[in-house]
Design a protein around this motif. Structure first.
Motif, PDB file in Angstrom:
ATOM      1  N   GLY A 198      77.764 111.154  25.669  1.00  0.00           N
ATOM      2  CA  GLY A 198      76.947 110.996  24.471  1.00  0.00           C
ATOM      3  C   GLY A 198      75.783 111.957  24.447  1.00  0.00           C
ATOM      4  O   GLY A 198      75.295 112.385  25.498  1.00  0.00           O
ATOM      5  N   ILE A 199      75.339 112.311  23.234  1.00  0.00           N
ATOM      6  CA  ILE A 199      74.123 113.099  23.056  1.00  0.00           C
ATOM      7  C   ILE A 199      73.298 112.446  21.948  1.00  0.00           C
ATOM      8  O   ILE A 199      73.829 112.067  20.906  1.00  0.00           O
ATOM      9  CB  ILE A 199      74.420 114.584  22.729  1.00  0.00           C
ATOM     10  CG1 ILE A 199      73.117 115.375  22.632  1.00  0.00           C
ATOM     11  CG2 ILE A 199      75.252 114.730  21.459  1.00  0.00           C
ATOM     12  CD1 ILE A 199      73.308 116.884  22.579  1.00  0.00           C
ATOM     13  N   LYS A 200      72.019 112.284  22.195  1.00  0.00           N
ATOM     14  CA  LYS A 200      71.130 111.567  21.282  1.00  0.00           C
ATOM     15  C   LYS A 200      70.945 112.328  19.976  1.00  0.00           C
ATOM     16  O   LYS A 200      70.695 113.532  19.965  1.00  0.00           O
ATOM     17  CB  LYS A 200      69.776 111.367  21.963  1.00  0.00           C
ATOM     18  CG  LYS A 200      68.759 110.590  21.146  1.00  0.00           C
ATOM     19  CD  LYS A 200      67.477 110.430  21.945  1.00  0.00           C
ATOM     20  CE  LYS A 200      66.403 109.694  21.160  1.00  0.00           C
ATOM     21  NZ  LYS A 200      65.154 109.548  21.955  1.00  0.00           N
ATOM     22  N   ARG A 201      71.081 111.597  18.851  1.00  0.00           N
ATOM     23  CA  ARG A 201      70.777 112.150  17.539  1.00  0.00           C
ATOM     24  C   ARG A 201      69.760 111.244  16.859  1.00  0.00           C
ATOM     25  O   ARG A 201      69.905 110.018  16.871  1.00  0.00           O
ATOM     26  CB  ARG A 201      72.034 112.278  16.681  1.00  0.00           C
ATOM     27  CG  ARG A 201      71.748 112.882  15.292  1.00  0.00           C
ATOM     28  CD  ARG A 201      72.996 113.321  14.578  1.00  0.00           C
ATOM     29  NE  ARG A 201      72.709 113.767  13.224  1.00  0.00           N
ATOM     30  CZ  ARG A 201      73.614 114.244  12.368  1.00  0.00           C
ATOM     31  NH1 ARG A 201      74.875 114.373  12.766  1.00  0.00           N
ATOM     32  NH2 ARG A 201      73.284 114.619  11.148  1.00  0.00           N
ATOM     33  N   THR A 202      68.727 111.821  16.274  1.00  0.00           N
ATOM     34  CA  THR A 202      67.667 111.073  15.612  1.00  0.00           C
ATOM     35  C   THR A 202      67.417 111.666  14.231  1.00  0.00           C
ATOM     36  O   THR A 202      68.145 112.568  13.783  1.00  0.00           O
ATOM     37  CB  THR A 202      66.356 111.153  16.425  1.00  0.00           C
ATOM     38  OG1 THR A 202      65.889 112.509  16.411  1.00  0.00           O
ATOM     39  CG2 THR A 202      66.569 110.701  17.866  1.00  0.00           C
ATOM     40  N   ILE A 203      66.367 111.197  13.567  1.00  0.00           N
ATOM     41  CA  ILE A 203      65.980 111.768  12.276  1.00  0.00           C
ATOM     42  C   ILE A 203      65.729 113.260  12.404  1.00  0.00           C
ATOM     43  O   ILE A 203      66.033 114.050  11.501  1.00  0.00           O
ATOM     44  CB  ILE A 203      64.720 111.052  11.738  1.00  0.00           C
ATOM     45  CG1 ILE A 203      65.085 109.635  11.282  1.00  0.00           C
ATOM     46  CG2 ILE A 203      64.097 111.829  10.580  1.00  0.00           C
ATOM     47  CD1 ILE A 203      63.917 108.803  10.839  1.00  0.00           C
ATOM     48  N   GLU A 204      65.225 113.680  13.569  1.00  0.00           N
ATOM     49  CA  GLU A 204      64.932 115.092  13.802  1.00  0.00           C
ATOM     50  C   GLU A 204      66.173 115.909  14.157  1.00  0.00           C
ATOM     51  O   GLU A 204      66.098 117.137  14.274  1.00  0.00           O
ATOM     52  CB  GLU A 204      63.891 115.246  14.917  1.00  0.00           C
ATOM     53  CG  GLU A 204      62.480 114.800  14.533  1.00  0.00           C
ATOM     54  CD  GLU A 204      62.315 113.285  14.539  1.00  0.00           C
ATOM     55  OE1 GLU A 204      63.100 112.608  15.249  1.00  0.00           O
ATOM     56  OE2 GLU A 204      61.435 112.774  13.834  1.00  0.00           O
ATOM     57  N   GLY A 205      67.311 115.277  14.374  1.00  0.00           N
ATOM     58  CA  GLY A 205      68.537 115.986  14.731  1.00  0.00           C
ATOM     59  C   GLY A 205      68.889 115.804  16.192  1.00  0.00           C
ATOM     60  O   GLY A 205      68.697 114.719  16.757  1.00  0.00           O
ATOM     61  N   ILE A 206      69.435 116.846  16.829  1.00  0.00           N
ATOM     62  CA  ILE A 206      69.741 116.790  18.249  1.00  0.00           C
ATOM     63  C   ILE A 206      69.005 117.908  18.973  1.00  0.00           C
ATOM     64  O   ILE A 206      68.597 118.892  18.360  1.00  0.00           O
ATOM     65  CB  ILE A 206      71.260 116.885  18.543  1.00  0.00           C
ATOM     66  CG1 ILE A 206      71.836 118.197  18.024  1.00  0.00           C
ATOM     67  CG2 ILE A 206      72.013 115.698  17.992  1.00  0.00           C
ATOM     68  CD1 ILE A 206      73.270 118.438  18.445  1.00  0.00           C
ATOM     69  N   ASN A 207      68.873 117.739  20.263  1.00  0.00           N
ATOM     70  CA  ASN A 207      68.229 118.745  21.101  1.00  0.00           C
ATOM     71  C   ASN A 207      69.247 119.844  21.409  1.00  0.00           C
ATOM     72  O   ASN A 207      70.205 119.624  22.157  1.00  0.00           O
ATOM     73  CB  ASN A 207      67.728 118.090  22.392  1.00  0.00           C
ATOM     74  CG  ASN A 207      66.921 119.041  23.250  1.00  0.00           C
ATOM     75  OD1 ASN A 207      67.289 120.204  23.430  1.00  0.00           O
ATOM     76  ND2 ASN A 207      65.816 118.545  23.789  1.00  0.00           N
ATOM     77  N   LEU A 208      69.045 121.024  20.825  1.00  0.00           N
ATOM     78  CA  LEU A 208      70.020 122.108  20.984  1.00  0.00           C
ATOM     79  C   LEU A 208      70.065 122.638  22.416  1.00  0.00           C
ATOM     80  O   LEU A 208      71.115 123.106  22.870  1.00  0.00           O
ATOM     81  CB  LEU A 208      69.706 123.242  20.012  1.00  0.00           C
ATOM     82  CG  LEU A 208      69.942 122.911  18.526  1.00  0.00           C
ATOM     83  CD1 LEU A 208      69.409 124.010  17.631  1.00  0.00           C
ATOM     84  CD2 LEU A 208      71.422 122.670  18.255  1.00  0.00           C
TER      85      LEU A 208
END
Length: 446
Positions: free
Chosen positions: A193-203
């Motif tokens: 998994g990779i975290k996604r938030t209102i700001e998007g994901i950490n590239l």
């Protein structure tokens, strides 16, 4: 009114009211002509019209009989405000138009319905789908297009088949589509998994996972992500594509809400894919209805043969009658007409939702895009179980975010909001109650 029209309307009323019950025999042409004081040809014209509408059918040397049918009714208004259901309102769908396409499909594609279909889908439907995809800026060749039994089947095939990059693990946004999360859990697939938030994901994190994680594909919803309701901007999509090329990772782009896009030139990732790394998936479940079970998968050349082999083993071909009906629905222009109607309807609901969130939850962070689902980011001290229970007591239905996460992945305090099946007049009322519940100290840990 012409005589045959009068006969038709009279018989139609008897069928709809149940006076002529399903399976019962229509009086003979001679008796009907005598009863209505008209010619046999007028009776035959009326009966043919009813038969063309599939309300009656003929038995050779026996006569006409009433077909089993049900008259749909509007659902009863309830006191519940439903922020949990993601399926569209069935009574909003012009089922009579689509019923006409189903009936016409049975007549037009008689030979096709009595034999197995093709490996890729009904060829005439693929022709129409190719045209439809262009309206989403997806320019694909026919050989790349597959008709699947819903997008869920496409996801299953992609998740279980080998990829040409010889990698084994799947990367999934967190949170993500709950049925896909259920799929990878049920089949114990190797997933990260990779975290996604209102700001998007950490590239930077994405690049590290691509570089070290043995990732065969990254499953993502760039547009109106489920359940967050957020989208990647153009720069983010191009950066993700660049990383996919660099580390030989495929992208599975689930564009299930493409029909609800309200911004011009917001193209899918597929439109900018120059190296055949994006697999594009499209569903009809939101713009039409989930029970149709027709999905579209667009495959890069390197995966076509394997995907076709796996699909043939699973079901040979998706429902031929559904494929034939949706082809006619697309070809006739009905889909294009209805697409605008339903988009405008849900955009109006989305606008009410955004206005309500801005008015009543000003101190909370929430997704701001115009789409039928959103989420509210809650303080860490919120007791989600108590909050959901209290909302239910106030006739507000919401669902936990738990089902949208992989096991052992950190879960954010998020309240999902979906207005797809919610009356527009109830949206602000429900958001007001959520605000009141969030101001209640009983819903917080001490």
């Amino acid at each position: 009114m012409l005589k045959y029209e009068y006969v038709y309307q009279s018989l139609l009323t008897q069928i709809q009211t149940g006076e002529l019950k399903a399976g019962s025999k229509i009086p003979s042409i001679r008796n009907l002509a005598k009863h209505f004081s008209c010619s046999n040809s007028s009776i035959l014209t009326a009966l043919e019209k009813l038969e063309n509408q599939h309300l009656i059918y003929a038995r050779p040397k026996s006569g006409f009989y009433v077909v089993e049918h049900k008259m749909f009714k509007q659902p009863f208004k309830t006191s519940k405000i439903d922020f949990a259901t993601s399926a569209p309102n069935w009574h909003s769908f012009p089922y009579q138009d689509f019923q006409h396409c189903l009936n016409k499909a049975a007549d037009t594609f008689q030979a096709d319905l009595f034999r197995y279909g093709t490996d890729k889908g009904l060829p005439s439907l693929i022709n129409e789908v190719e045209k439809l995809l262009k309206s989403y800026q997806v320019f694909a060749q026919k050989k790349q297009i597959f008709i699947t039994s819903g997008v869920q089947q496409a996801l299953f095939l992609l998740s279980t088949m080998p990829f040409s990059n010889n990698k084994t693990k799947i990367l999934v946004e967190q949170p993500s589509y709950h049925l896909y999360i259920d799929l990878v859990k049920l089949y114990k697939l190797p997933v990260i998994g990779i975290k996604r938030t209102i700001e998007g994901i950490n590239l930077q994190e994405l690049e590290q996972i691509f570089r070290e994680g043995d990732i065969k594909f990254f499953y993502t919803m760039p547009r109106f992500q489920n359940p967050l309701g957020t989208s990647y901007n153009k720069k983010e999509k191009l950066e993700i594509l660049k990383l996919a090329y660099k580390y030989n990772v495929y992208i599975v782009e689930d564009d299930y809400l493409a029909d609800f896009e309200y911004m011009n030139k917001n193209d899918p990732m597929f439109a900018n894919d120059l190296h055949g790394r994006v697999i594009y998936l499209k569903s009809f479940s939101k713009i039409m209805f989930p029970g149709l079970r027709i999905g579209i998968a667009v495959l890069p050349d390197s995966l076509i043969e394997t995907f076709q082999q796996f699909k043939t083993v699973i079901d040979i071909d998706s429902s031929m009658i559904s494929q034939a009906a949706i082809e006619l629905y697309l070809k006739s222009g009905m889909f294009e007409h209805y697409q605008k109607q339903v988009r405008d309807k849900y955009l109006a609901r989305a606008q009410i939702l955004q206005t309500s969130l801005k008015t009543h939850l000003i101190n909370f962070k929430y997704a701001t895009e115009l789409v039928m689902h959103s989420h509210i980011v809650l303080p860490k001290q919120v007791d989600m179980t108590a909050l959901i229970k209290q909302l239910n007591e106030h006739n507000i239905q919401v669902k936990s975010i738990k089902q949208n996460y992989l096991d052992n992945f950190f879960q954010e305090k998020i309240l999902k909001i979906n207005v797809s099946n919610c009356e527009p007049t109830d949206i602000e009322k429900g958001i007001k109650q959520i605000a009141r519940s969030l101001n209640n100290t009983n819903n917080y840990f001490v």
